[in-house]
Write a protein that holds these residues in place. Structure first.
Motif, PDB file in Angstrom:
ATOM      1  N   GLU A 103      45.803  71.033  65.399  1.00  0.00           N
ATOM      2  CA  GLU A 103      46.250  71.389  66.749  1.00  0.00           C
ATOM      3  C   GLU A 103      46.939  72.753  66.771  1.00  0.00           C
ATOM      4  OE1 GLU A 103      45.498  70.039  69.694  1.00  0.00           O
ATOM      5  OE2 GLU A 103      44.175  68.801  68.475  1.00  0.00           O
ATOM      6  N   ALA A 104      47.723  73.060  65.733  1.00  0.00           N
ATOM      7  CA  ALA A 104      48.388  74.365  65.662  1.00  0.00           C
ATOM      8  C   ALA A 104      47.355  75.486  65.607  1.00  0.00           C
ATOM      9  CB  ALA A 104      49.301  74.422  64.433  1.00  0.00           C
ATOM     10  N   CYS A 124      43.547  84.011  63.574  1.00  0.00           N
ATOM     11  CA  CYS A 124      44.555  83.049  63.098  1.00  0.00           C
ATOM     12  C   CYS A 124      44.379  82.674  61.625  1.00  0.00           C
ATOM     13  CB  CYS A 124      44.534  81.804  63.964  1.00  0.00           C
ATOM     14  SG  CYS A 124      44.792  82.111  65.716  1.00  0.00           S
ATOM     15  N   THR A 151      47.077  79.896  60.165  1.00  0.00           N
ATOM     16  CA  THR A 151      46.907  78.502  60.563  1.00  0.00           C
ATOM     17  C   THR A 151      45.580  77.955  60.046  1.00  0.00           C
ATOM     18  OG1 THR A 151      45.996  79.152  62.726  1.00  0.00           O
ATOM     19  CG2 THR A 151      48.361  78.689  62.616  1.00  0.00           C
ATOM     20  N   ARG A 196      43.512  79.503  71.139  1.00  0.00           N
ATOM     21  CA  ARG A 196      43.589  79.564  72.598  1.00  0.00           C
ATOM     22  C   ARG A 196      44.468  80.728  73.044  1.00  0.00           C
ATOM     23  NH1 ARG A 196      44.505  73.561  72.249  1.00  0.00           N
ATOM     24  NH2 ARG A 196      42.424  72.684  72.479  1.00  0.00           N
ATOM     25  N   ALA A 197      45.559  80.970  72.315  1.00  0.00           N
ATOM     26  CA  ALA A 197      46.462  82.073  72.654  1.00  0.00           C
ATOM     27  C   ALA A 197      45.760  83.428  72.552  1.00  0.00           C
ATOM     28  CB  ALA A 197      47.695  82.038  71.759  1.00  0.00           C
ATOM     29  N   LYS A 253      44.254  75.316  66.782  1.00  0.00           N
ATOM     30  CA  LYS A 253      43.617  75.373  68.098  1.00  0.00           C
ATOM     31  C   LYS A 253      44.487  76.128  69.092  1.00  0.00           C
ATOM     32  CE  LYS A 253      40.940  71.077  67.912  1.00  0.00           C
ATOM     33  NZ  LYS A 253      40.804  69.740  68.520  1.00  0.00           N
ATOM     34  N   GLU A 254      45.788  75.897  69.077  1.00  0.00           N
ATOM     35  CA  GLU A 254      46.706  76.599  69.982  1.00  0.00           C
ATOM     36  C   GLU A 254      46.712  78.105  69.712  1.00  0.00           C
ATOM     37  OE1 GLU A 254      48.497  75.702  72.685  1.00  0.00           O
ATOM     38  OE2 GLU A 254      47.320  73.865  72.519  1.00  0.00           O
ATOM     39  N   CYS A 255      46.677  78.471  68.439  1.00  0.00           N
ATOM     40  CA  CYS A 255      46.630  79.888  68.079  1.00  0.00           C
ATOM     41  C   CYS A 255      45.349  80.518  68.610  1.00  0.00           C
ATOM     42  CB  CYS A 255      46.720  80.041  66.557  1.00  0.00           C
ATOM     43  SG  CYS A 255      46.675  81.752  65.985  1.00  0.00           S
ATOM     44  N   ASP A 301      48.300  67.668  63.034  1.00  0.00           N
ATOM     45  CA  ASP A 301      49.273  68.659  63.502  1.00  0.00           C
ATOM     46  C   ASP A 301      48.837  70.081  63.159  1.00  0.00           C
ATOM     47  OD1 ASP A 301      49.668  67.986  60.802  1.00  0.00           O
ATOM     48  OD2 ASP A 301      51.781  68.577  60.847  1.00  0.00           O
TER      49      ASP A 301
END
Length: 67
Positions: A54-55, A30, A33, A61-62, A57-59, A51
């Motif tokens: 968190e973006a 990532c 991000t 996790r994906a 972290k989501e990347c 924000d």
């Protein structure tokens, strides 16, 4: 126009030209991000960048990382 499907290729032939992939390291995952998150934290402080944090972290996790 015809297309070639990998299902029609023998497994030995498919693997012949492909090098074994190394697992992705967290430091290299990532990059977009991560770059935005880091720049924000440096300029504004961690509290102002939730924000972007968190973006990122989501990347991660994906991609299968446990964050």
């Amino acid at each position: 126009m015809s297309t070639v499907c990998a299902a029609g290729v023998e497994p030995a032939q498919a693997a012949e030209g492909i090098q074994e992939k190394k697992p992705l390291k967290p430091c290299c995952a990532c990059p977009d991000t991560k770059r935005a998150r880091d720049a924000c934290i440096i300029e504004k402080g961690e509290e102002s960048c939730t924000d972007l944090i968190e973006a990122h972290k989501e990347c991660m996790r994906a991609l299968g990382f446990k964050i």
